[in-house]
Design an enzyme around this catalytic site. Structure first.
Site, PDB file in Angstrom:
ATOM      1  N   ASN A  89       0.894  -1.085  -0.032  1.00  0.00           N
ATOM      2  CA  ASN A  89       0.013  -0.023   0.024  1.00  0.00           C
ATOM      3  C   ASN A  89       0.873   1.396   0.075  1.00  0.00           C
ATOM      4  OD1 ASN A  89      -2.516   1.709   0.922  1.00  0.00           O
ATOM      5  ND2 ASN A  89      -0.922   2.103   2.438  1.00  0.00           N
ATOM      6  N   TYR A 154       3.516   9.155 -11.627  1.00  0.00           N
ATOM      7  CA  TYR A 154       2.391   8.316 -10.976  1.00  0.00           C
ATOM      8  C   TYR A 154       1.492   7.478 -11.635  1.00  0.00           C
ATOM      9  CZ  TYR A 154      -0.847   7.562  -7.100  1.00  0.00           C
ATOM     10  OH  TYR A 154      -1.744   7.135  -6.105  1.00  0.00           O
ATOM     11  N   LYS A 158       1.729   3.401 -11.308  1.00  0.00           N
ATOM     12  CA  LYS A 158       0.471   2.793 -10.890  1.00  0.00           C
ATOM     13  C   LYS A 158      -0.034   1.727 -11.926  1.00  0.00           C
ATOM     14  CE  LYS A 158      -0.160   4.201  -6.526  1.00  0.00           C
ATOM     15  NZ  LYS A 158      -0.085   3.383  -5.499  1.00  0.00           N
TER      16      LYS A 158
HETATM   17  N1  LIG Z   1      -5.510   9.013  -1.365  1.00  0.00           N
HETATM   18  C1  LIG Z   1      -6.143   8.853  -2.525  1.00  0.00           C
HETATM   19  O1  LIG Z   1      -6.673   9.588  -3.136  1.00  0.00           O
HETATM   20  C2  LIG Z   1      -5.268   7.611  -3.244  1.00  0.00           C
HETATM   21  C3  LIG Z   1      -6.041   7.417  -4.750  1.00  0.00           C
HETATM   22  C4  LIG Z   1      -5.495   6.477  -5.358  1.00  0.00           C
HETATM   23  C5  LIG Z   1      -4.565   5.471  -4.778  1.00  0.00           C
HETATM   24  N2  LIG Z   1      -3.775   5.702  -3.645  1.00  0.00           N
HETATM   25  C6  LIG Z   1      -2.887   4.858  -3.030  1.00  0.00           C
HETATM   26  O2  LIG Z   1      -3.126   4.597  -1.770  1.00  0.00           O
HETATM   27  C7  LIG Z   1      -1.957   4.150  -1.337  1.00  0.00           C
HETATM   28  C8  LIG Z   1      -2.015   4.852   0.332  1.00  0.00           C
HETATM   29  O3  LIG Z   1      -2.111   6.251   0.098  1.00  0.00           O
HETATM   30  P1  LIG Z   1      -2.836   7.264   1.213  1.00  0.00           P
HETATM   31  O4  LIG Z   1      -3.726   7.841   0.201  1.00  0.00           O
HETATM   32  O5  LIG Z   1      -3.318   6.238   2.266  1.00  0.00           O
HETATM   33  O6  LIG Z   1      -1.905   8.031   1.571  1.00  0.00           O
HETATM   34  P2  LIG Z   1      -1.106   8.344   3.006  1.00  0.00           P
HETATM   35  O7  LIG Z   1       0.135   9.315   2.661  1.00  0.00           O
HETATM   36  O8  LIG Z   1      -2.092   8.698   4.131  1.00  0.00           O
HETATM   37  O9  LIG Z   1      -0.579   7.048   3.201  1.00  0.00           O
HETATM   38  C9  LIG Z   1       0.662   6.574   2.386  1.00  0.00           C
HETATM   39  C10 LIG Z   1       1.568   5.822   3.423  1.00  0.00           C
HETATM   40  O10 LIG Z   1       2.921   5.322   3.021  1.00  0.00           O
HETATM   41  C11 LIG Z   1       4.043   5.778   3.532  1.00  0.00           C
HETATM   42  N3  LIG Z   1       5.119   5.722   2.996  1.00  0.00           N
HETATM   43  C12 LIG Z   1       5.467   6.353   1.872  1.00  0.00           C
HETATM   44  N4  LIG Z   1       6.787   6.271   1.240  1.00  0.00           N
HETATM   45  C13 LIG Z   1       7.207   5.026   2.139  1.00  0.00           C
HETATM   46  C14 LIG Z   1       8.222   4.322   1.758  1.00  0.00           C
HETATM   47  N5  LIG Z   1       9.181   4.454   0.909  1.00  0.00           N
HETATM   48  N6  LIG Z   1       8.379   3.160   2.796  1.00  0.00           N
HETATM   49  C15 LIG Z   1       7.419   2.947   3.543  1.00  0.00           C
HETATM   50  N7  LIG Z   1       6.177   3.573   3.933  1.00  0.00           N
HETATM   51  C16 LIG Z   1       6.124   4.632   3.102  1.00  0.00           C
HETATM   52  C17 LIG Z   1       3.617   7.126   4.126  1.00  0.00           C
HETATM   53  O11 LIG Z   1       4.563   7.606   5.334  1.00  0.00           O
HETATM   54  C18 LIG Z   1       2.350   7.159   4.501  1.00  0.00           C
HETATM   55  O12 LIG Z   1       2.070   6.701   5.860  1.00  0.00           O
HETATM   56  C19 LIG Z   1      -0.778   4.931  -2.027  1.00  0.00           C
HETATM   57  O13 LIG Z   1      -0.407   3.684  -2.725  1.00  0.00           O
HETATM   58  C20 LIG Z   1      -1.545   5.861  -2.990  1.00  0.00           C
HETATM   59  O14 LIG Z   1      -0.814   5.803  -4.226  1.00  0.00           O
HETATM   60  C21 LIG Z   1      -4.493   6.910  -2.991  1.00  0.00           C
END
Ligand SMILES: NC(=O)c1ccc[n+]([C@@H]2O[C@H](COP(=O)([O-])OP(=O)(O)OC[C@H]3O[C@@H](n4cnc5c(N)ncnc54)[C@H](O)[C@@H]3O)[C@@H](O)[C@H]2O)c1
Length: 250
Positions: A89, A154, A158
């Site tokens: 994730n 990005y 993905k």
């Molecule tokens: N929020 C959105 O709208 C959205 C949409 C599509 C996909 N996503 C995907 O969902 C996933 C979770 O993101 P989120 O939205 O919960 O954001 P978020 O920033 O709350 O969570 C992401 C987490 O990943 C951690 N992280 C970042 N780089 C890291 C690394 N190198 N090693 C370990 N941990 C690391 C961060 O510290 C953070 O806690 C991501 O892969 C993101 O691309 C999010």
């Protein structure tokens, strides 16, 4: 208790979607390794799980660093005995218009969003292949399917993760390992805090989402749980988009 006695690793679980998945997994009976580059966030999630009577460990790990990933896998096995589920994730996103996008920008995003997932799978694979069982869930995005402004790196990361999901599903099926993905839509988390700080922009997005609202991490976690549970045993190589219908309009 859909994950009773299962052991799960959730990456990027110190906040947002990963945190919601880790908490839900623990509620469903799993022992969870909560991994994040942000140790404080991971520890807060572990405390929340323990307060509700669950079992969890916090790890400070950068998923793009093979040695850190391998040590976390070894420590998880030492503490919990095995690994049944991996949720890739952890992810980052920066808005950079393509004309000014640099090699380093692309490497940074690919290293976390794509290579990080690859390294975590490599780390747990010997355990899953030996026991001939496993569930791998990659968190992709609707951006694996549609382009976005300033999103080319990005988008590529993905898209690559979506196809890695399908490729691994084919190669790992004979080991009884299911590999699937959840593709979130526009979700309120730390990652999108700045994007959604502007109310007009929120309204603009909401108008594009058939269900009429942004998502929250708790909308994503049940789909991840389904793909981690025995209920999805005949599903592999699939992506479930949890996007309020946004992709359906395209
Ligand atoms: N929020 C959105 O709208 C959205 C949409 C599509 C996909 N996503 C995907 O969902 C996933 C979770 O993101 P989120 O939205 O919960 O954001 P978020 O920033 O709350 O969570 C992401 C987490 O990943 C951690 N992280 C970042 N780089 C890291 C690394 N190198 N090693 C370990 N941990 C690391 C961060 O510290 C953070 O806690 C991501 O892969 C993101 O691309 C999010």
């Amino acid at each position: 208790m859909r994950l009773k006695d299962k052991v799960a690793i959730v990456t990027g679980a110190g906040s947002g979607i990963g945190a919601a998945a880790a908490v839900l997994f623990a509620k469903e009976g799993a022992k969870v390794s909560v991994l994040d580059i942000n140790l404080k966030g991971a520890e807060e999630v572990v405390n929340q799980i323990k307060k509700s009577g669950g079992q969890a460990l916090a790890f400070k790990v950068d998923v793009s660093k093979e040695d850190q990933v391998d040590k976390m896998v070894a420590d998880t096995v030492k503490e919990f005995g095995t690994i049944d589920i991996l949720v890739n994730n952890a992810g980052i996103n920066e808005f950079v218009p393509f004309p000014v996008l640099q090699v380093e920008d692309v490497k940074k995003v690919m290293n976390v969003n794509f290579m990080g997932a690859f390294l975590c799978v490599k780390g747990v694979l010997p355990i899953m292949t030996e026991k001939m069982s496993g569930k791998i869930i990659n968190v992709t995005s609707i951006m694996s399917m549609i382009g976005g402004k300033g999103q080319s790196a990005y988008n590529a990361s993905k898209g690559a993760l979506k196809m890695l999901t399908q490729g691994m599903a084919v190669d790992l099926a004979s080991y009884n390992i299911n590999v699937n993905a959840v593709g979130p839509g526009m979700t309120r988390t730390g990652l999108t805090k700045n994007l959604f700080a502007n109310e007009d922009r929120v309204k603009w997005f909401e108008a594009k989402i058939p269900l009429g609202r942004l998502g929250v991490p708790e909308d994503m976690a049940p789909a991840i749980l389904f793909l981690a549970s025995g209920e999805s045993s005949y599903i592999t190589g699939e992506t479930i988009f949890v996007d309020g219908g946004m992709l359906a309009t395209r």
